[in-house]
Design an enzyme around this catalytic site. Structure first.
Site, PDB file in Angstrom:
ATOM      1  N   GLN A  10       0.812  -1.216   0.000  1.00 19.36           N
ATOM      2  CA  GLN A  10       0.000   0.000   0.000  1.00 19.36           C
ATOM      3  C   GLN A  10       0.849   1.272   0.000  1.00 19.36           C
ATOM      4  O   GLN A  10       0.338   2.347  -0.292  1.00 19.36           O
ATOM      5  CB  GLN A  10      -0.948   0.021   1.193  1.00 19.36           C
ATOM      6  CG  GLN A  10      -2.071  -0.995   1.083  1.00 19.36           C
ATOM      7  CD  GLN A  10      -2.960  -0.936   2.291  1.00 19.36           C
ATOM      8  OE1 GLN A  10      -2.679  -1.558   3.310  1.00 19.36           O
ATOM      9  NE2 GLN A  10      -4.029  -0.163   2.192  1.00 19.36           N
ATOM     10  N   HIS A  37      -3.791  -8.070   0.886  1.00 21.78           N
ATOM     11  CA  HIS A  37      -2.968  -7.071   0.171  1.00 21.78           C
ATOM     12  C   HIS A  37      -1.625  -7.672  -0.230  1.00 21.78           C
ATOM     13  O   HIS A  37      -1.126  -7.409  -1.329  1.00 21.78           O
ATOM     14  CB  HIS A  37      -2.707  -5.844   1.045  1.00 21.78           C
ATOM     15  CG  HIS A  37      -3.771  -4.806   0.977  1.00 21.78           C
ATOM     16  ND1 HIS A  37      -4.116  -4.154  -0.183  1.00 21.78           N
ATOM     17  CD2 HIS A  37      -4.569  -4.290   1.942  1.00 21.78           C
ATOM     18  CE1 HIS A  37      -5.068  -3.279   0.064  1.00 21.78           C
ATOM     19  NE2 HIS A  37      -5.372  -3.345   1.354  1.00 21.78           N
TER      20      HIS A  37
END
Length: 182
Positions: free
Chosen positions: A53, A141
């Site tokens: 991220q 993720h």
């Protein structure tokens, strides 16, 4: 490394779809990355953050769970692997720092058992509730999976008008990267 934060990558950025690589938990760069992630998480106001991220293809995540006992609210998981899940699957409204302002109900197992690397060696953690949900979201993720991938095609279609601005912003950043030092 200076006390800095990183820009959180938004939906549409290719780094969010790549599978992250394992890292050495003893390497100084890993500690620096964890420290940067904590500052970025605090600045973003979230409860979890995975290295992709912030543009790092590293299997590293941090969790800040206010429901855990005082002094144990912060978790750092390096090279985490979900060994098993347990309990009923429960719905919960999730959000994501890579999708600011977007919240939708996601169904996930209530509990998780995860193994990860630490300076003390390979560890096992068993969590339920919010911590389990955050861990599952952040491990996704690391595998290039986004929380909207858990939605049906119809549900994603209903969210589409709220996702388009992220795609446009990330495309614009690729075409016109920000100038540094100006």
């Amino acid at each position: 490394m200076a006390d800095r934060t990183e820009r959180i990558r938004r939906y549409g950025n290719g780094c969010l779809r790549r599978v992250a690589d394992p890292v050495d938990c003893h390497a100084p760069g890993t500690r620096d990355l964890l420290d940067t992630m904590w500052r970025t998480l605090a600045a973003g106001g979230g409860v979890g953050l995975a290295a992709p991220q912030i543009g790092h293809a590293a299997r590293v995540l941090v969790v800040s769970d206010p429901e855990r006992p005082r002094g144990r609210q912060r978790l750092e998981l390096v090279n985490p692997e979900i060994r098993s899940t347990f309990g009923p699957s429960v719905p919960f409204e999730e959000g994501c720092l890579s999708f600011p302002g977007v919240y939708t109900t996601i169904i996930r197992p209530k509990g998780v058992e995860v193994v990860f690397d630490s300076p003390e060696g390979r560890q096992t953690l068993r969590e339920e509730g919010l911590a389990a949900r955050i861990i599952q979201h952040e491990v996704d993720h690391l595998d290039g999976v986004l929380f909207i991938d858990h939605l049906s095609a119809r549900q994603r279609l209903l969210l589409w008008p709220r996702l388009v601005p992220f795609l446009l912003t990330e495309s614009w950043r690729r075409i016109f990267p920000p100038r540094r030092g100006v």
